[in-house]
Design an enzyme around this catalytic site. Structure first.
Site, PDB file in Angstrom:
ATOM      1  CG  ASP A 360      -0.217  -0.149   2.521  1.00  0.00           C
ATOM      2  OD1 ASP A 360       1.021  -0.171   2.509  1.00  0.00           O
ATOM      3  OD2 ASP A 360      -0.889  -0.245   3.546  1.00  0.00           O
ATOM      4  CB  THR A 361       2.428   3.601   0.646  1.00  0.00           C
ATOM      5  OG1 THR A 361       2.552   2.890   1.882  1.00  0.00           O
ATOM      6  CG2 THR A 361       3.090   4.954   0.813  1.00  0.00           C
ATOM      7  CB  THR A 362      -0.427   6.903  -2.778  1.00  0.00           C
ATOM      8  OG1 THR A 362      -0.476   7.220  -4.180  1.00  0.00           O
ATOM      9  CG2 THR A 362      -0.803   8.140  -1.969  1.00  0.00           C
ATOM     10  CB  SER A 379       1.243   5.107   3.780  1.00  0.00           C
ATOM     11  OG  SER A 379       0.848   3.756   3.882  1.00  0.00           O
ATOM     12  N   PRO A 440       5.246   4.367  -3.622  1.00  0.00           N
ATOM     13  CG  PRO A 440       3.188   3.751  -4.557  1.00  0.00           C
ATOM     14  CD  PRO A 440       4.424   4.572  -4.823  1.00  0.00           C
TER      15      PRO A 440
END
Length: 542
Positions: A360-362, A379, A440
């Protein structure tokens, strides 16, 4: 006269929001805040206002070059040994621990103190130009008017459970609000192209736009959060919210083949990135040939050593004495490089390792027409699944990365910030920004950023080619490869004794989004593994 500006990120809607703010006269900081807030709407499992992150800021006009870190902190009720007897295992790639009943992974006890809004507030107050209400407005519009499920979102939503972890389907459907927003009647996620609206979140963002970030931390929204947390036995309290502050630091700087590389400090992943670059600078990577067996072996051994040192030494410097001088010293880099040349193999210890966890995360990278640069990664970690009724946003699940074993760099402690591989980075050439990038991807973030930098510097790739080239990683004793690395390459590694794990995705292991500045021109790089874009705008100058 005009100059170019660019926004690169994994969500077209968010990139559009950043560009619209640049069109309205905003600078890179304004565009980054607008883009980040839009991301919390249109990629709700990847990030959120109840998440965490870190931002690199370079503003040549004011002489500012700093990091704004808004890492999630363990609530005051957390204790180092509270889950020690519940430990069952560790993710193979090192991204978190499994405990009995998944208390640290999904649900209310997994929630750490959110930092995202305080971080965006600090970025805007110090470096923004437009009014706060104006930079929040694009996110409000996306939430109220709607967007749709994109392929990259859906692929993440339907990720199956990995050993010891909740599946993303469970996270989406954990709360009644989540089921209403993101699921079909049978509880499965909405499919690609399904239109989504989040009116509760639009109302929440309206309050934040009009009343400021204090509404979330000490005001009306905080009251709703605290009541929900108290009712469900969460660790998070009113005092945790009210006391949260973002941290501002000078960049952590290193070098690579005549460039200056600036990145974030612990507990971020920047030290790992600089350590790996220092080791790899001891090798003629071009002569090894890009993604050859020898090249992959050398780079992976550098990755493994950085992972070992991260696990042992890198944590919140307010709680842990992080030996950066030793880890980043040229002598240590030469020592590690010599071991690699001699064929020695680093051993990455893991506790009862399970599969890798979801990535996940961006991220977003912004350069404006005045040469201002922002690289920002944020995130929810493993999202908790919790959505307070009426508020519309999901909370982080950051407690899952803390080590349940007391006495270690990553152990739990009240107020402690957990390690993150996030490393928004700016590479300078001749004292001018050349590459603004980040990604990410959980523990693979630093590995993706590393390879993208090497692809530009050592192999002369344009930015899009650099972020699109096949990647690999080693954050355990195995080597992970994307499916575009040929089997005749990995077969040689396997014959040499390396376990190789092939990812079914062609584009994976971090999703790098970058802007490169070449002779005054902007080159965008948007990783094909997500839905992202690099959008450019011509902006008038005085």
């Amino acid at each position: 006269m005009t100059r170019s500006g660019m926004v690169s990120c994994p969500q077209p809607e968010a990139a559009e929001s950043g560009i619209e703010i640049l069109r309205a006269g905003g600078n890179a900081a304004d565009a980054a805040v607008a883009c980040a807030l839009a991301q919390t709407v249109v990629d709700p499992l990847m990030c959120g206002i109840a998440g965490f992150g870190t931002a690199a800021v370079y503003m040549p006009g004011s002489g500012a070059h700093e990091y704004i870190d808004f890492h999630a902190t363990a609530p005051a009720a957390a204790r180092p040994d509270m889950w020690a007897d519940l430990l069952e295992g560790e993710a193979r790639d090192g991204f978190g621990f499994f405990i009995k009943d998944r208390l640290n992974d999904i649900g209310y006890q997994s929630i750490a103190t959110p930092g995202t809004l305080r971080g965006l507030e600090a970025l805007h107050r110090s470096h923004g130009r437009l009014p706060w209400k104006e930079v929040v407005q694009p996110a409000i519009q996306w939430a109220r008017d709607g967007y749709f499920v994109r392929p990259g979102m859906y692929a993440f939503w339907i990720d199956e459970a990995t050993l010891g972890r909740a599946s993303n389907r469970e996270r989406l459907a954990f709360s009644e609000s989540g089921r209403q927003l993101y699921c079909r009647p049978d509880g499965s996620p909405h499919t690609i192209g399904t239109p989504l609206k989040n009116r509760d979140y639009a109302d929440t963002l309206e309050r934040i736009a009009s009343d400021g970030v204090d509404a979330f931390y000490v005001g009306e929204i905080a009251e709703q959060i605290v009541a929900d947390m108290r009712e469900h036995g969460a660790l998070l309290s009113r005092e945790d919210l009210a006391g949260y502050q973002a941290v501002r630091t000078a960049p952590l700087a290193g070098g690579y083949r005549g460039r200056r590389v600036t990145t974030n400090r612990p507990p971020g992943g920047g030290a790992m990135l600089l350590q790996m670059l220092a080791i790899l600078e001891q090798f003629d990577l071009r002569a090894l040939r890009h993604n050859s067996p020898d090249y992959i072996r050398v780079v992976c051994e550098a990755m493994k050593q950085a992972t070992i040192d991260k696990d042992r030494f890198i944590g919140d410097p307010a709680f842990v004495d992080v030996p950066l001088d030793r880890l980043l010293s040229p002598d240590y880099a030469r020592e590690v490089a010599q071991r690699i040349r001699e064929g020695q193999r680093a051993e990455v210890p893991r506790v009862n390792p399970g599969h890798a966890v979801p990535r996940d995360t961006t991220h977003l990278s912004v350069v404006d027409g005045e040469g201002n640069c922002v690289s920002l990664t944020h995130s929810l970690a493993m999202p908790s699944g919790v959505i307070t009724p009426g508020l519309g946003f999901m909370y982080n699940g950051c407690m899952g990365v803390f080590d349940p074993r007391p006495g270690r760099a990553g152990s739990i402690a009240p107020g402690k910030r957990r390690f993150t591989s996030s490393c928004p980075t700016i590479v300078f050439k001749d004292d001018k920004p050349e590459i603004v990038l980040g990604a990410p991807g959980g523990t693979q973030i630093a590995m993706g950023v590393l390879q993208s930098i090497v692809n530009v510097v050592d192999f002369d790739m344009p930015m899009q080619a650099a972020v699109s080239a096949p990647r690999f990683s080693s954050t355990s004793n195995a080597i992970d490869v994307c499916n575009r690395i040929p089997r005749y390459v990995t077969r040689e590694l396997e014959q040499d004794g390396y376990p190789v794990i092939r990812n079914p995705y062609n584009y994976t292991i971090g999703w790098v989004h970058a802007v490169r500045i070449v002779d005054g021109r902007l080159e965008g790089g948007a990783d094909p593994g997500r839905d992202g874009v690099a959008l450019e705008i011509e902006v008038p100058t005085a």
